[in-house]
Motif scaffolding. Structure first.
Motif, PDB file in Angstrom:
ATOM      1  N   LYS A 138       0.835  -1.206   0.000  1.00 45.52           N
ATOM      2  CA  LYS A 138       0.000   0.000   0.000  1.00 45.52           C
ATOM      3  C   LYS A 138       0.867   1.254   0.000  1.00 45.52           C
ATOM      4  O   LYS A 138       0.586   2.225  -0.707  1.00 45.52           O
ATOM      5  N   LEU A 139       1.950   1.249   0.822  1.00 46.54           N
ATOM      6  CA  LEU A 139       2.852   2.408   0.886  1.00 46.54           C
ATOM      7  C   LEU A 139       3.541   2.629  -0.459  1.00 46.54           C
ATOM      8  O   LEU A 139       3.643   3.766  -0.939  1.00 46.54           O
ATOM      9  N   GLU A 140       4.020   1.549  -1.074  1.00 43.12           N
ATOM     10  CA  GLU A 140       4.683   1.677  -2.369  1.00 43.12           C
ATOM     11  C   GLU A 140       3.733   2.234  -3.420  1.00 43.12           C
ATOM     12  O   GLU A 140       4.121   3.067  -4.250  1.00 43.12           O
ATOM     13  N   LEU A 141       2.482   1.800  -3.386  1.00 36.52           N
ATOM     14  CA  LEU A 141       1.498   2.324  -4.330  1.00 36.52           C
ATOM     15  C   LEU A 141       1.240   3.816  -4.074  1.00 36.52           C
ATOM     16  O   LEU A 141       1.182   4.616  -5.020  1.00 36.52           O
ATOM     17  N   LYS A 147       4.575  10.317  -6.694  1.00 35.14           N
ATOM     18  CA  LYS A 147       5.653  10.676  -7.624  1.00 35.14           C
ATOM     19  C   LYS A 147       5.092  11.023  -9.004  1.00 35.14           C
ATOM     20  O   LYS A 147       5.403  12.080  -9.564  1.00 35.14           O
ATOM     21  N   VAL A 148       4.270  10.140  -9.557  1.00 41.56           N
ATOM     22  CA  VAL A 148       3.775  10.352 -10.921  1.00 41.56           C
ATOM     23  C   VAL A 148       2.838  11.555 -10.978  1.00 41.56           C
ATOM     24  O   VAL A 148       2.949  12.416 -11.862  1.00 41.56           O
ATOM     25  N   CYS A 149       1.904  11.648 -10.029  1.00 38.62           N
ATOM     26  CA  CYS A 149       0.964  12.781 -10.053  1.00 38.62           C
ATOM     27  C   CYS A 149       1.691  14.102  -9.799  1.00 38.62           C
ATOM     28  O   CYS A 149       1.338  15.141 -10.386  1.00 38.62           O
ATOM     29  N   ILE A 170      -3.387  14.743  -3.661  1.00 36.12           N
ATOM     30  CA  ILE A 170      -1.989  15.099  -3.919  1.00 36.12           C
ATOM     31  C   ILE A 170      -1.940  16.581  -4.295  1.00 36.12           C
ATOM     32  O   ILE A 170      -2.659  17.034  -5.180  1.00 36.12           O
ATOM     33  N   LYS A 171      -1.077  17.342  -3.607  1.00 36.51           N
ATOM     34  CA  LYS A 171      -0.955  18.787  -3.827  1.00 36.51           C
ATOM     35  C   LYS A 171       0.458  19.080  -4.331  1.00 36.51           C
ATOM     36  O   LYS A 171       1.434  18.607  -3.764  1.00 36.51           O
ATOM     37  N   VAL A 172       0.550  19.830  -5.406  1.00 37.55           N
ATOM     38  CA  VAL A 172       1.851  20.189  -5.971  1.00 37.55           C
ATOM     39  C   VAL A 172       2.193  21.607  -5.505  1.00 37.55           C
ATOM     40  O   VAL A 172       1.417  22.537  -5.696  1.00 37.55           O
TER      41      VAL A 172
END
Length: 190
Positions: A138-141, A147-149, A170-172
Protein backbone atom coordinates in the motif's frame (compact mmCIF):
# COMPACT_ATOMS: atom_id res chain seq x y z
CA UNK A 1 -19.23 -119.17 24.97
CA UNK A 2 -18.19 -118.91 21.41
CA UNK A 3 -21.70 -119.09 19.99
CA UNK A 4 -23.08 -115.76 18.94
CA UNK A 5 -26.41 -114.89 20.48
CA UNK A 6 -29.09 -112.89 18.81
CA UNK A 7 -29.83 -109.58 20.58
CA UNK A 8 -33.00 -107.61 19.95
CA UNK A 9 -33.10 -103.89 20.56
CA UNK A 10 -35.61 -102.49 23.00
CA UNK A 11 -35.94 -99.08 21.36
CA UNK A 12 -38.46 -97.92 18.86
CA UNK A 13 -35.96 -95.50 17.31
CA UNK A 14 -33.39 -97.16 15.09
CA UNK A 15 -31.09 -94.20 14.66
CA UNK A 16 -31.54 -91.56 17.32
CA UNK A 17 -30.18 -88.18 16.29
CA UNK A 18 -29.90 -84.69 17.62
CA UNK A 19 -30.15 -81.56 15.56
CA UNK A 20 -29.43 -77.97 16.51
CA UNK A 21 -29.89 -74.98 14.27
CA UNK A 22 -29.01 -71.39 14.66
CA UNK A 23 -27.39 -68.39 13.10
CA UNK A 24 -24.53 -66.34 14.42
CA UNK A 25 -23.88 -62.95 12.86
CA UNK A 26 -20.63 -61.26 13.68
CA UNK A 27 -20.77 -57.65 12.52
CA UNK A 28 -17.79 -55.39 12.94
CA UNK A 29 -17.06 -51.84 11.92
CA UNK A 30 -13.51 -50.68 11.43
CA UNK A 31 -12.29 -47.15 11.02
CA UNK A 32 -9.01 -47.29 9.18
CA UNK A 33 -6.34 -44.87 10.38
CA UNK A 34 -5.83 -41.99 8.02
CA UNK A 35 -4.09 -38.68 7.96
CA UNK A 36 -5.62 -35.80 9.89
CA UNK A 37 -7.24 -32.91 8.05
CA UNK A 38 -4.62 -30.39 6.99
CA UNK A 39 -4.69 -26.72 6.18
CA UNK A 40 -2.01 -25.09 4.07
CA UNK A 41 -0.55 -21.63 4.51
CA UNK A 42 1.81 -19.77 2.22
CA UNK A 43 5.54 -20.35 2.61
CA UNK A 44 4.93 -24.13 2.58
CA UNK A 45 3.37 -24.30 6.07
CA UNK A 46 1.08 -27.33 6.42
CA UNK A 47 -0.65 -27.93 9.75
CA UNK A 48 -2.64 -30.94 10.89
CA UNK A 49 -5.71 -30.37 12.98
CA UNK A 50 -7.63 -32.65 15.34
CA UNK A 51 -10.48 -34.55 13.76
CA UNK A 52 -13.60 -36.43 14.77
CA UNK A 53 -14.90 -39.12 12.43
CA UNK A 54 -18.46 -40.34 12.97
CA UNK A 55 -19.61 -43.31 10.91
CA UNK A 56 -23.20 -44.51 11.09
CA UNK A 57 -23.90 -47.99 9.71
CA UNK A 58 -26.78 -50.39 9.10
CA UNK A 59 -26.40 -54.09 8.31
CA UNK A 60 -28.99 -56.77 7.79
CA UNK A 61 -28.87 -60.51 7.30
CA UNK A 62 -31.33 -63.15 6.12
CA UNK A 63 -30.61 -66.81 6.72
CA UNK A 64 -32.56 -69.94 5.83
CA UNK A 65 -32.01 -73.66 5.23
CA UNK A 66 -32.26 -75.42 1.87
CA UNK A 67 -33.77 -77.68 0.89
CA UNK A 68 -36.70 -76.63 3.01
CA UNK A 69 -38.07 -79.63 4.86
CA UNK A 70 -41.61 -79.57 6.25
CA UNK A 71 -41.53 -83.02 8.01
CA UNK A 72 -39.00 -85.29 9.67
CA UNK A 73 -39.44 -89.02 8.80
CA UNK A 74 -38.52 -91.54 11.45
CA UNK A 75 -38.69 -95.36 11.16
CA UNK A 76 -40.49 -97.16 14.00
CA UNK A 77 -39.25 -100.74 14.52
CA UNK A 78 -40.99 -103.84 15.89
CA UNK A 79 -39.44 -104.76 19.24
CA UNK A 80 -39.59 -108.49 18.59
CA UNK A 81 -38.51 -108.78 14.98
CA UNK A 82 -36.62 -105.53 14.40
CA UNK A 83 -38.58 -104.93 11.20
CA UNK A 84 -39.89 -101.46 10.32
CA UNK A 85 -43.49 -101.26 11.48
CA UNK A 86 -44.19 -97.81 10.05
CA UNK A 87 -42.64 -94.40 9.32
CA UNK A 88 -43.58 -91.61 11.68
CA UNK A 89 -43.75 -88.13 10.21
CA UNK A 90 -43.17 -85.21 12.59
CA UNK A 91 -43.96 -81.70 11.34
CA UNK A 92 -41.03 -79.32 11.20
CA UNK A 93 -41.45 -75.62 11.65
CA UNK A 94 -38.40 -74.19 10.00
CA UNK A 95 -38.13 -70.48 10.21
CA UNK A 96 -36.20 -67.93 8.26
CA UNK A 97 -34.02 -65.70 10.38
CA UNK A 98 -33.86 -61.97 9.81
CA UNK A 99 -31.36 -59.75 11.55
CA UNK A 100 -31.05 -55.96 11.45
CA UNK A 101 -28.13 -54.23 13.14
CA UNK A 102 -27.50 -50.54 13.32
CA UNK A 103 -25.13 -48.33 15.20
CA UNK A 104 -22.57 -45.61 15.07
CA UNK A 105 -18.83 -45.62 15.55
CA UNK A 106 -16.58 -42.67 16.28
CA UNK A 107 -12.87 -42.00 16.11
CA UNK A 108 -11.04 -38.99 17.49
CA UNK A 109 -7.59 -38.20 16.10
CA UNK A 110 -5.37 -35.64 17.80
CA UNK A 111 -1.87 -34.80 16.51
CA UNK A 112 0.74 -35.34 19.21
CA UNK A 113 4.17 -33.86 19.94
CA UNK A 114 5.52 -30.34 19.45
CA UNK A 115 4.61 -30.17 15.78
CA UNK A 116 1.10 -28.69 16.23
CA UNK A 117 2.35 -25.90 18.52
CA UNK A 118 5.28 -25.10 16.20
CA UNK A 119 2.97 -25.11 13.22
CA UNK A 120 0.63 -22.63 14.91
CA UNK A 121 3.57 -20.36 15.80
CA UNK A 122 4.83 -20.49 12.23
CA UNK A 123 1.32 -19.67 11.04
CA UNK A 124 1.07 -16.62 13.33
CA UNK A 125 4.48 -15.33 12.16
CA UNK A 126 3.44 -15.92 8.56
CA UNK A 127 0.20 -13.95 9.05
CA UNK A 128 2.11 -11.02 10.61
CA UNK A 129 4.56 -11.06 7.68
CA UNK A 130 1.68 -11.14 5.19
CA UNK A 131 0.12 -8.10 6.89
CA UNK A 132 3.46 -6.24 6.76
CA UNK A 133 3.84 -7.09 3.07
CA UNK A 134 0.32 -5.81 2.45
CA UNK A 135 1.07 -2.51 4.23
CA UNK A 136 4.37 -2.23 2.34
CA UNK A 137 2.51 -2.70 -0.95
CA UNK A 138 0.00 0.00 0.00
CA UNK A 139 2.85 2.41 0.89
CA UNK A 140 4.68 1.68 -2.37
CA UNK A 141 1.50 2.32 -4.33
CA UNK A 142 0.89 5.61 -2.46
CA UNK A 143 4.50 6.74 -3.12
CA UNK A 144 4.21 5.82 -6.80
CA UNK A 145 0.96 7.83 -7.09
CA UNK A 146 2.63 10.77 -5.31
CA UNK A 147 5.65 10.68 -7.62
CA UNK A 148 3.78 10.35 -10.92
CA UNK A 149 0.96 12.78 -10.05
CA UNK A 150 3.50 15.29 -8.66
CA UNK A 151 5.66 15.15 -11.78
CA UNK A 152 2.62 15.55 -14.00
CA UNK A 153 1.28 18.37 -11.83
CA UNK A 154 4.58 20.27 -12.23
CA UNK A 155 4.19 19.92 -15.98
CA UNK A 156 0.70 21.38 -15.67
CA UNK A 157 -1.06 18.16 -16.60
CA UNK A 158 -3.83 16.73 -14.40
CA UNK A 159 -6.55 14.14 -14.76
CA UNK A 160 -10.19 15.06 -15.21
CA UNK A 161 -13.26 12.81 -15.21
CA UNK A 162 -13.19 9.32 -13.82
CA UNK A 163 -9.38 9.21 -13.51
CA UNK A 164 -9.17 12.38 -11.42
CA UNK A 165 -9.53 10.25 -8.28
CA UNK A 166 -6.13 8.65 -8.97
CA UNK A 167 -4.37 11.86 -8.03
CA UNK A 168 -6.92 12.88 -5.41
CA UNK A 169 -5.28 14.17 -2.25
CA UNK A 170 -1.99 15.10 -3.92
CA UNK A 171 -0.96 18.79 -3.83
CA UNK A 172 1.85 20.19 -5.97
CA UNK A 173 3.84 23.07 -4.41
CA UNK A 174 7.18 24.75 -5.02
CA UNK A 175 10.05 22.78 -3.48
CA UNK A 176 11.78 24.59 -0.61
CA UNK A 177 14.79 26.77 -1.64
CA UNK A 178 13.64 27.25 -5.24
CA UNK A 179 12.43 30.36 -6.87
CA UNK A 180 9.83 29.80 -9.45
CA UNK A 181 9.88 31.97 -12.54
CA UNK A 182 8.00 35.17 -11.82
CA UNK A 183 7.79 38.79 -12.88
CA UNK A 184 7.61 42.05 -10.93
CA UNK A 185 6.19 45.31 -11.98
CA UNK A 186 8.72 48.09 -11.52
CA UNK A 187 7.85 51.64 -11.10
CA UNK A 188 10.32 54.48 -11.46
CA UNK A 189 10.16 57.79 -9.63
CA UNK A 190 11.03 60.92 -11.54
Amino acid sequence: MLCPARVLANTTVASPSSNAQGTVNNNATMIAPQSNPQFRMSQGIVCSSPSLTITPYVTDAWSFNTPKETVTRQNIYDEDTGAIKYVQETPRFEKENFNLNYGISAQISIPLGKAPALCHQATEVNIKNQKLLYEKGKLELALFRLKVCGEQGKLGVTFTGKYASICEGIKVTVPPGQVIPHSHSLSSEK
